[in-house]
Design a protein around this motif. Sequence first.
Motif, PDB file in Angstrom:
ATOM      1  N   ASN A 653      -1.242 -56.386  -9.378  1.00  0.00           N
ATOM      2  CA  ASN A 653      -1.254 -55.762  -8.089  1.00  0.00           C
ATOM      3  C   ASN A 653      -2.100 -54.753  -8.136  1.00  0.00           C
ATOM      4  O   ASN A 653      -2.619 -54.404  -9.133  1.00  0.00           O
ATOM      5  CB  ASN A 653       0.159 -54.797  -8.221  1.00  0.00           C
ATOM      6  CG  ASN A 653       0.671 -54.168  -6.987  1.00  0.00           C
ATOM      7  OD1 ASN A 653       0.156 -54.385  -6.053  1.00  0.00           O
ATOM      8  ND2 ASN A 653       1.502 -53.245  -7.000  1.00  0.00           N
ATOM      9  N   THR A 655      -3.119 -51.203  -5.838  1.00  0.00           N
ATOM     10  CA  THR A 655      -2.568 -50.015  -5.177  1.00  0.00           C
ATOM     11  C   THR A 655      -3.250 -49.019  -4.863  1.00  0.00           C
ATOM     12  O   THR A 655      -4.342 -48.609  -5.687  1.00  0.00           O
ATOM     13  CB  THR A 655      -1.110 -49.342  -5.595  1.00  0.00           C
ATOM     14  OG1 THR A 655      -0.259 -50.606  -5.956  1.00  0.00           O
ATOM     15  CG2 THR A 655      -0.404 -48.559  -4.665  1.00  0.00           C
ATOM     16  N   LEU A 657      -3.602 -44.892  -3.343  1.00  0.00           N
ATOM     17  CA  LEU A 657      -2.956 -43.606  -3.052  1.00  0.00           C
ATOM     18  C   LEU A 657      -3.836 -42.606  -2.496  1.00  0.00           C
ATOM     19  O   LEU A 657      -5.120 -42.558  -3.128  1.00  0.00           O
ATOM     20  CB  LEU A 657      -2.494 -43.171  -4.601  1.00  0.00           C
ATOM     21  CG  LEU A 657      -1.515 -44.079  -5.458  1.00  0.00           C
ATOM     22  CD1 LEU A 657      -1.522 -43.511  -6.957  1.00  0.00           C
ATOM     23  CD2 LEU A 657      -0.565 -44.515  -4.723  1.00  0.00           C
ATOM     24  N   CYS A 673      -7.484 -45.885  -6.561  1.00  0.00           N
ATOM     25  CA  CYS A 673      -7.200 -47.230  -6.626  1.00  0.00           C
ATOM     26  C   CYS A 673      -6.854 -47.397  -8.030  1.00  0.00           C
ATOM     27  O   CYS A 673      -7.563 -47.402  -8.828  1.00  0.00           O
ATOM     28  CB  CYS A 673      -8.367 -48.126  -6.333  1.00  0.00           C
ATOM     29  SG  CYS A 673      -8.108 -49.833  -6.137  1.00  0.00           S
ATOM     30  N   SER A 675      -5.288 -50.531 -10.478  1.00  0.00           N
ATOM     31  CA  SER A 675      -5.118 -51.938 -10.878  1.00  0.00           C
ATOM     32  C   SER A 675      -4.089 -52.047 -12.129  1.00  0.00           C
ATOM     33  O   SER A 675      -4.158 -51.519 -13.194  1.00  0.00           O
ATOM     34  CB  SER A 675      -6.267 -52.698 -11.271  1.00  0.00           C
ATOM     35  OG  SER A 675      -6.024 -54.209 -11.863  1.00  0.00           O
ATOM     36  N   ALA A 742      -7.442 -54.380  -1.659  1.00  0.00           N
ATOM     37  CA  ALA A 742      -6.548 -53.719  -0.854  1.00  0.00           C
ATOM     38  C   ALA A 742      -7.477 -52.827  -0.190  1.00  0.00           C
ATOM     39  O   ALA A 742      -8.573 -52.233  -0.571  1.00  0.00           O
ATOM     40  CB  ALA A 742      -5.513 -52.963  -1.718  1.00  0.00           C
ATOM     41  N   TYR A 744      -7.435 -49.580   2.834  1.00  0.00           N
ATOM     42  CA  TYR A 744      -6.665 -48.144   3.364  1.00  0.00           C
ATOM     43  C   TYR A 744      -7.461 -47.845   4.491  1.00  0.00           C
ATOM     44  O   TYR A 744      -8.670 -47.615   4.699  1.00  0.00           O
ATOM     45  CB  TYR A 744      -6.770 -46.919   2.507  1.00  0.00           C
ATOM     46  CG  TYR A 744      -6.101 -45.524   3.128  1.00  0.00           C
ATOM     47  CD1 TYR A 744      -5.072 -45.463   2.696  1.00  0.00           C
ATOM     48  CD2 TYR A 744      -6.992 -44.830   3.810  1.00  0.00           C
ATOM     49  CE1 TYR A 744      -4.241 -44.148   3.295  1.00  0.00           C
ATOM     50  CE2 TYR A 744      -6.582 -43.486   4.182  1.00  0.00           C
ATOM     51  CZ  TYR A 744      -5.063 -43.307   4.032  1.00  0.00           C
ATOM     52  OH  TYR A 744      -4.594 -42.206   4.489  1.00  0.00           O
TER      53      TYR A 744
END
Length: 1318
Positions: A653, A655, A657, A673, A675, A742, A744
């Motif tokens: 995953n 993500t 923030l 970021c 991992s 990912a 943003y």
Amino acid sequence: MGKERQSQRERVSLREREIERQDEGQWKGLRAGRETERQGGKEKERERDRLMEREKNREREEDRWQKKGKEKSKRQRHRERDPEKARGRCRRQVVSTAGATGRGHGMALKISTWAPLLLTGLLTTGLAQLQIPASASRGFWALPENTTVVEGAAAELRCGVSAPGSAVQWAKDGLLLGPDPRIPGFPRYHLEGDPTRGEFHLHIEACDLSDDAEYECQVSRSETGLELVSPRVILSILVPPKMLQLTPEAGSTVTWVAGQEYTVSCVSGDAKPAPDITFLQSGQIVSDITTNVNEGSQEKLFTTEATARVIPQSSDNGQLLFCEGSSPALDTPIKVSVTMNVLFPPEPPVIEWPGLDEGHVRAGQNLELLCVARGGNPPATLQWLKNGQPMSTAWGTEHAQAVARSMLVMIIRPEDHGARLSCEAHNSVSKGIQERGVTLQVTFPPSAVTILGSASQSENKNVTLSCITKSSRPRVLLRWWLGWRQLLPTEETVMDGLHGGHISMSNLTFLARREDNGLTLTCEAFSEAFTKETFKKSLTLNVKYPAQKLWIEGPPVRQPLRAGTRVRLVCLAIGGNPDPSLTWYKDSRTVTEPRVPQEPRRVQLGNLEKSGSTFSRELVLITGPSDNQAKFTCKAGQLSASTQLVVQFPPTNVTILANASALRPGDALNLTCVSISSNPPVNLSWDKEGEKLEGVTSPPRSAPFKGSAAARSVLLRLSSGDHGHRVTCRAHSTELQETVSAFYRINVLYPPEFLGEQVFVVTAVEQGKALLPVSVSANPTPEAFNWTFRGYRLSPVGGPRHRILSGGALQLWNVTRADDGLYQLHCRNSEGTAEALVRLDVHYAPTIRALRDPTEVNIGGSVDIVCTADANPILPEMFTWERLAGAYQCIVDNGVAPPARGLVRLVVRFAPQVEHPTPLTKVAAAGDSTSSATLHCRARGVPNIVFTWTKNGVPLDLQDPRYTEHTYHQGGVHSSLLTIANVSAAQDYALFTCTATNPLGSDHTNIQLVSISRPDPPSRLKVVSMTPYSVGLEWKPGFDGGLPQRFQIRYEVLETPGFLYVDVLPPQATTFTLTGLQPSTRYRVWVLANNALGDSGLADKGSQIFINTPGLDQPSREPEHQLPTEQPAGPSELPLMPVLFAVGGLLLLSNASCVGGFLWQRRGRLRCQAEGISEKTEAGSEEDQARNEYEESRWIGDQDSPSSTVSTTNVEPYYYSMKDFSPQLPPTLEEIPYSGGFTDLEEKNMAFPGHLYDEVEGLYAPPGVWGPLYDEAQVGSYDLRWPEDKYKDPRRVYDQVAGDLDPMEPDSLPFELRGHLV
């Protein structure tokens, strides 16, 4: 139910008030009758005592009835709670209620005069409750009771009377039915019972609503007592509702969309009492209902209207929605229903992929994919697409299960690699298309594997073999197996194969041992693309194996394996007794095969197999992150073998923030970021729209599955240009060559900003459309776009000629030059405002504003012609001039159609030129003072000419009534007609002189007035056609002497005595065909004229001709010209040939001079046209003067017409008779009928006052025929009357056209036509 009870109470209250009014009328009638009987004083005193006593009894009775009413209300509420018991006591309840209502009337009577009547009723009621024998006193022994029946049933009201000798009858709502038991007039009514026993029961058959009334039993007075009246009772008729009207229509199927609210209404038919209505949706009572009770079509009937709000769900599809009506008059409720067809979207489609590896296919494979979409009404529509292009639109539907299926069948080809197959599902109520897709990964396996070499070898000898494959894509790896043991090759080679594939070759050399005897030596071609298939070639080894052994065959130890790789572990054991059992463990836990249905099988555990003395058990794994560094152990009794897997997997995953959500220009955004876990560690990187960003990396830390976690932060300083940009974090594994990303999306709030592509100047064409674009960027989107023009704000909702588009652009149509200018745009959102100026440049066609027409110039002078135009744009070369005959045309063309054209007529002024057709013009008239004569004088000149007349050199007195002079002006041709009345030979036979004068000069001509006489001989006799037997003749008539003349042909055959005469018919014809001639004969022919005064006689020349008729062998001919000849008096003195040569020479010279003159005149005209056209022109040549004149043939008839008063022949003077004189002049404006406007004037050779000169008139139609002279200014229609000033001031006439061409002021138009936007 509460509303229903309230409605019933209101109806009962209305009923009570109605009965109260009826009782009041009846009691007043009875009271009046009794008052009549009580006239005596004693009787009055006794009556007062009785009234007082009855009043006291009434008050006591009121108290008793109030107590009973309260008890009845309690019983009524108890019956509502227990409907079953209440249904059994229905009749009794209605009676009690009616009784209470009747007593209520008694309670409502507050007038003391009603006390005796009330006391009588109470007494009779008390007596009715006792059993009175027949011999008892007078009264009721059975009283009627309130009764309720259903419409159509029978009813009976009881009445028992003990009153011998009295008549008994019933009253219905105050109407007496009579004592007859059959009750005439009411066929359904009759009295039942034994009258001798005092039974007078009222029986009613088949009750209907008309029977719903108040009834009372009345006993007439007799000797034994006064009249008796029973208490009033109510017969209530219950009317059941016959129907229910449902909207939508009952029995129909309604189509609704799930989740939406719908309204259903149900209206009952007429009923009494009003029925109750209930709605049932799929068997459940609908709670959201509104009920209204209304009056029915008849009195006492009611209808109930109920409205329910229904929100259908998908579970209601196919179910019924009932409207149920219940009433006391019904045994069972009546129902109507509609069937609900509820529309709802289907579930997302599912592609059933055959096998484990979705998307992995092989070339040549017949792929069958099933797409299933469940649910939905209507069922889903399915469609297969390949790379977005439709492939198959066939699908099947199982309506019972609401399942749609579509099967896609295709044969995989090499070019299908990477293609995306998707299945779309939707129906009519879907908010969007639901899609499920899969991407094809096509592989090409090798078609064959070949082993070269021999597998037979002695113990401890080397065996050398080569394994080679056919072409494959992707390339395959080769491995050698000896039994279940893998052998390492000595050499591996990869070569290019066909179709872009690869050929793999592996060489193997190994030592043959005894324990290997009987084993299979296999060359296996494998690849990750062919995990479910094996391509191999096997040979059998002739070597024996040694003693027992346990081991695991699988991937080499510590060899990294990628997550998702299919790994095959084989546990092998040799020998042993008893046969060993092989068990697999993972980190000391027993490996079992999961049996969860509908899940991919990640672990496949094989059964124990035996092959000779070798035992094996296979374990097949689909590696995942949890298998990383896991220890797999195979145990056989005391023996064990282990292997450890190293699994590499990408981040599970990624993500991002962020430290803030609401951002504005200048803010700092910190993104981190993370991992979660990966093996090996990944490298994190940032980029924004492809631009690499530098970040800060956090130290690695441990993570699940014995992997590693990573984090990296980046700090951004934001601007408005960053709005909508994507900041992407990429976790890249170098070893796996795989990246997980990912992103943003930045959301920056900023006020409107105009972009670089904003247009600030817009060009439009008048009467066309214009679009003022807006290129603005803002977040949030601008709330409003306000346009301002010349200080006025344009309406945001649009107007007759403008509209503001959704993106803020301003659209204009029917653009006018008034719209040219600067438009200010205001944009606003929650963050601020912005302004911009956009210029609209309106191009419009040129319009000629000033052009002097006509323009005058004297011969030899010069003139400047100025053309002024209004146009946009203004171009340097937009003015051009064209020269026409007598006029100049200004053409203005700036590229915007249509070009403007203006015509300027050039008028060349010249002195008068009077026509002199002959040396002396003569006019004939009788001098007996009874005839009149007209003298015609014609001249040309510009400007207009003034005529004066003299007689024998003395100015003519036009005040003399005998002289009348009329002047006519037709362009440059002017005529004066002098009429002399009562011509006198002594006074008027004289020489008249006509003088034409204008500002440039004068000219004159003489006309002699003479007496009437014989006609002059005709002239110019010639032959026009000839045959052997006829000849066609033509001549010019001479002066007719003032009288009508006729013509005669005289001819003779030469050298033959005698003359022949032939009259010409019609008499005044000037052509004639003489017939009866002989071929090849010579004739002499004369033409003679005569009138009432005699013959013209023979002229010396011009009236006779010699002809020779052709022979029969010669063709008929029409001579071009034949000169008049005379017969010689004697033999010719000159030789014939010299005379002919002389005549021919004269003719040649004459023709040459005519042709030369014509060529000179034509050359002069061509030279004039070749001089070019400019704004300044010279005038003064004879040609310009001639071009100012009208063509003579246009305004006058043939000059040689015999009826003309002017002679134009080139002969000696002669006289014309004035008898029946009718001058053939051009028609004057007063003589022309103008019924159709100017459309046919050109055909009639008319002149127009608007055209002053022949050049202009000949080239252009009158005003009104071709439209306005200029494009903008309109020229008014001309007055067709002659001007009163007789053109005395020519400038006034010339300026008329220019005066009519004043440009139109812009403010003269209505406001809505000016083109202004504000």
